[in-house]
Design a protein around this motif. Structure first.
Motif, PDB file in Angstrom:
ATOM      1  N   ARG A 295       8.653   0.922   2.877  1.00 59.30           N
ATOM      2  CA  ARG A 295       7.134   1.293   2.796  1.00 59.30           C
ATOM      3  C   ARG A 295       6.178   0.143   3.281  1.00 59.30           C
ATOM      4  O   ARG A 295       6.785  -0.950   3.276  1.00 59.30           O
ATOM      5  CB  ARG A 295       7.090   1.663   1.430  1.00 59.30           C
ATOM      6  N   ASN A 296       5.203   0.770   3.585  1.00 57.71           N
ATOM      7  CA  ASN A 296       4.326  -0.346   3.887  1.00 57.71           C
ATOM      8  C   ASN A 296       3.753  -0.999   2.548  1.00 57.71           C
ATOM      9  O   ASN A 296       3.262  -0.787   1.541  1.00 57.71           O
ATOM     10  CB  ASN A 296       2.721   0.392   4.462  1.00 57.71           C
ATOM     11  N   LYS A 297       3.988  -2.302   2.783  1.00 58.81           N
ATOM     12  CA  LYS A 297       3.677  -3.360   1.538  1.00 58.81           C
ATOM     13  C   LYS A 297       2.414  -3.384   1.088  1.00 58.81           C
ATOM     14  O   LYS A 297       1.979  -3.447   0.058  1.00 58.81           O
ATOM     15  CB  LYS A 297       4.374  -4.462   1.721  1.00 58.81           C
TER      16      LYS A 297
ATOM     17  N   VAL B 124      -8.447   2.213   3.764  1.00 57.69           N
ATOM     18  CA  VAL B 124      -8.325   0.847   4.113  1.00 57.69           C
ATOM     19  C   VAL B 124      -7.233   0.134   4.321  1.00 57.69           C
ATOM     20  O   VAL B 124      -6.942  -0.614   5.425  1.00 57.69           O
ATOM     21  CB  VAL B 124      -9.258   0.026   2.840  1.00 57.69           C
ATOM     22  N   ALA B 125      -6.223   0.329   3.567  1.00 59.15           N
ATOM     23  CA  ALA B 125      -4.738  -0.252   3.709  1.00 59.15           C
ATOM     24  C   ALA B 125      -4.241   0.279   5.141  1.00 59.15           C
ATOM     25  O   ALA B 125      -3.825  -0.430   5.980  1.00 59.15           O
ATOM     26  CB  ALA B 125      -3.999  -0.069   2.681  1.00 59.15           C
TER      27      ALA B 125
ATOM     28  N   ASP C 136      -2.812  -0.360  10.647  1.00 65.72           N
ATOM     29  CA  ASP C 136      -2.959   0.281  12.218  1.00 65.72           C
ATOM     30  C   ASP C 136      -3.554  -0.911  13.040  1.00 65.72           C
ATOM     31  O   ASP C 136      -2.894  -1.015  14.029  1.00 65.72           O
ATOM     32  CB  ASP C 136      -3.810   1.439  12.203  1.00 65.72           C
ATOM     33  N   GLU C 137      -4.344  -1.846  12.516  1.00 62.22           N
ATOM     34  CA  GLU C 137      -4.913  -2.895  13.203  1.00 62.22           C
ATOM     35  C   GLU C 137      -3.794  -3.911  13.537  1.00 62.22           C
ATOM     36  O   GLU C 137      -3.753  -4.339  14.775  1.00 62.22           O
ATOM     37  CB  GLU C 137      -6.072  -3.230  12.809  1.00 62.22           C
ATOM     38  N   ALA C 138      -3.408  -4.099  12.571  1.00 65.35           N
ATOM     39  CA  ALA C 138      -2.015  -5.216  12.778  1.00 65.35           C
ATOM     40  C   ALA C 138      -0.905  -4.884  13.655  1.00 65.35           C
ATOM     41  O   ALA C 138      -0.466  -5.722  14.577  1.00 65.35           O
ATOM     42  CB  ALA C 138      -1.688  -5.524  11.368  1.00 65.35           C
ATOM     43  N   ARG C 139      -0.452  -3.284  13.650  1.00 65.53           N
ATOM     44  CA  ARG C 139       0.341  -2.772  14.383  1.00 65.53           C
ATOM     45  C   ARG C 139      -0.054  -2.878  15.940  1.00 65.53           C
ATOM     46  O   ARG C 139       0.673  -3.171  16.816  1.00 65.53           O
ATOM     47  CB  ARG C 139       0.845  -1.345  14.062  1.00 65.53           C
TER      48      ARG C 139
ATOM     49  N   GLU D 151       1.640  -4.791  18.858  1.00 62.50           N
ATOM     50  CA  GLU D 151       2.284  -3.976  20.042  1.00 62.50           C
ATOM     51  C   GLU D 151       1.566  -4.754  21.549  1.00 62.50           C
ATOM     52  O   GLU D 151       2.075  -4.877  22.549  1.00 62.50           O
ATOM     53  CB  GLU D 151       1.774  -2.419  20.049  1.00 62.50           C
ATOM     54  N   GLU D 152       0.255  -4.932  21.412  1.00 59.32           N
ATOM     55  CA  GLU D 152      -0.508  -5.679  22.491  1.00 59.32           C
ATOM     56  C   GLU D 152       0.285  -7.211  22.690  1.00 59.32           C
ATOM     57  O   GLU D 152       0.693  -7.579  24.003  1.00 59.32           O
ATOM     58  CB  GLU D 152      -1.971  -5.891  22.236  1.00 59.32           C
TER      59      GLU D 152
END
Length: 511
Positions: free
Chosen positions: A21-23, A243-244, A249-252, A256-257
């Motif tokens: 799960r997303n911590k 928010v989480a 999503d931004e971190a992923r 990926e970039e």
């Protein structure tokens, strides 16, 4: 023990036996729940919302009380003929109008904690005005009516009025008590002064009804508070989750970039990395073989051989990394053509035959005859089979055997299966060996360590061909690697011509 492995090119080690799960999301959920549960304000947090709902209810049901008062006045005039009901009706309508004006003004107010208290008191005062009107109605009598008809009329009106007021003021606590305690007091005074059993019964009935409806109203009020608390908690949790999720999503996206930039960088560095390595290999080989003359110091000759072997290992590692990077960057192009899996498998067996004989390993072939050709990239398929055969020979002990099978799948495709009787792989290590640079315990202890990129490249190449890679293994029983091409890659052969003999697959022999 077998483990079917996805053909995805994701090379991150993942334990597929557990649900991750997303911590960050879990942490946000726990923090929000603790904040809501430890809030010390209690029901006061929702006073503003409850008051807003009460005002909306008043404005939406503004016509209920005037219609009821008109019916009461008309019925009273019909029963008693007493014209005093008309001034009472006008007084009650005026008090109701004052309440509506207060509600409309309150609806336009920007609520704060202090204003909420002020307007709550004002609305309760408005209910007290209506209570005075109902007290006036309760004080009325009808000497000319006779019998019990007027008591029935008065009791029915008060009971209906109590129920309407209690249900319409659920969101405003004590409103029903404030509105009808004056009427109950008037009835009790009349009963005390007259001593009439009908007055006593009417007083008791109205008091009981008021207590009952106040209890029901209070329960509904508490239920509304609970529902609003749950709704608020849900809204807060949703906000925290959003928010989480946005942070995740931004971190992923950034990861990926960064991964894509890495893959593109490595894919573009092919010439810059291979050119100096080729020079190192060439010059070290010339020095090791003393092509230009003998070396006076034998230690230098050994060093040159070590340089050549190390450079060869580094070049193989760079080649595999670049192949994997090109696949991940989407720059691995397939040069597809019609080819025979039987021929490619025979060629690859011949390439590893010398290494197998050095370890006294026998390679057995089990090929289905007359397999049609497949549409694939011959270089890539050859690389797949060489990687799998090299692993089988590498990890099979002295005197072992390797079985190579080529045939049909149940779905109409074709497969190549390479099975050995080596030490095998533990079930929990299969996801590790299928990840980039991942090696099992047997490979780490072995003297012939590899780069850990062979199986990930096999997965990626088969994924480019819409195929599948399956790895089956059990400790002390061996390993079986299966490369599968789908039915869409199989070229169906044309019907045979009667006068022309069928072409047999070519057979090759190697030293």
């Amino acid at each position: 023990m077998s483990s079917g492995v996805s053909s995805s090119t994701d090379k991150i080690i993942v334990d597929k036996s557990r649900s991750h799960r997303n911590k960050a999301v879990s942490k946000a959920v726990r923090a929000t729940r603790e904040r809501l549960q430890t809030s010390g304000k209690g029901a006061q947090v929702f006073d503003r919302d409850m008051l807003s709902l009460h005002i909306n209810t008043m404005l939406q049901g503004a016509l209920i009380l005037p219609l009821f008062v008109a019916v009461v006045a008309g019925a009273g005039l019909y029963i008693s003929g007493d014209a005093r009901l008309l001034p009472w009706a006008l007084l009650t309508l005026a008090a109701h109008s004052i309440n509506l004006l207060l509600a409309r003004r309150a609806a336009r107010v920007e609520w704060t904690a202090e204003k909420t208290k002020v307007w709550r008191r004002r609305l309760l005062v408005g209910q007290l005005l209506l209570g005075g009107c109902w007290a006036v109605f309760a004080s009325g009598d009808c000497a000319s009516c006779g019998g019990e008809g007027f008591y029935f009329y008065k009791g029915a009106v008060l009971l209906i009025a109590i129920s309407i007021t209690a249900m319409g003021n659920v969101m405003l606590r004590q409103a029903s008590l404030i509105a009808f305690l004056p009427a109950i007091a008037v009835l009790a005074l009349q009963a005390f002064l007259s001593g009439n059993m009908l007055d006593l019964g009417l007083t008791g009935m109205c008091a009981t009804a008021l207590a009952l409806f106040h209890y029901i109203s209070d329960r509904l009020h508490r239920s509304s508070l609970t529902l609003m608390s749950y709704q608020s908690e849900k809204d807060d949790l949703i906000a925290e989750l959003e928010v989480a999720k946005s942070v995740s999503d931004e971190a992923r996206r950034r990861a990926e970039e960064a991964n894509l930039a890495k893959s593109r960088f490595l894919a573009s560095m092919s010439h810059e990395l291979r050119t100096p390595l080729n020079a190192i290999l060439g010059f070290s080989e010339v020095m090791a073989h003393e092509v230009l003359g003998p070396m006076p110091n034998a230690t230098y000759k050994d060093y040159a051989g070590d340089i050549h072997r190390s450079g060869q290992h580094l070049l193989n590692l760079i080649n595999e990394i670049l192949d994997l990077s090109r696949i991940e960057a989407g720059r691995y192009e397939l040069s597809e053509e019609a080819l025979s899996l039987l021929d490619v498998a025979e060629d690859c067996i011949g390439m590893v035959q010398l290494r197998a004989r050095a370890k006294n390993i026998s390679i057995h072939q089990q090929f289905e005859p007359n397999l049609p050709q497949v549409w694939a990239d011959e270089k890539s398929i050859r690389q797949v089979l060489l990687n799998l055969l090299s692993n089988a020979v590498k990890f099979t002990s002295q005197g072992g055997e390797v079985v190579v099978k080529v045939g049909w799948t149940a779905g109409g495709g074709q497969y190549v299966a390479i099975k050995d009787n080596g030490p095998g792989i533990a079930e929990e290590e299969i996801p590790v060996v299928l990840s980039a640079f991942g090696q099992g315990a047997i490979a780490i202890k072995s003297a012939e360590q590899g780069t850990g990129l062979g199986l990930p490249i096999v997965q990626a190449i088969l994924a480019k061909h819409d195929g599948q890679f399956i790895l089956k293994s059990k400790l002390r029983e061996g390993t079986e690697a299966i490369a599968i091409l789908p039915a869409t890659r199989v070229l169906q052969s044309l019907p045979a011509v009667e006068d022309t003999p069928a072409v047999e697959p070519r057979r090759r022999s190697f030293a």
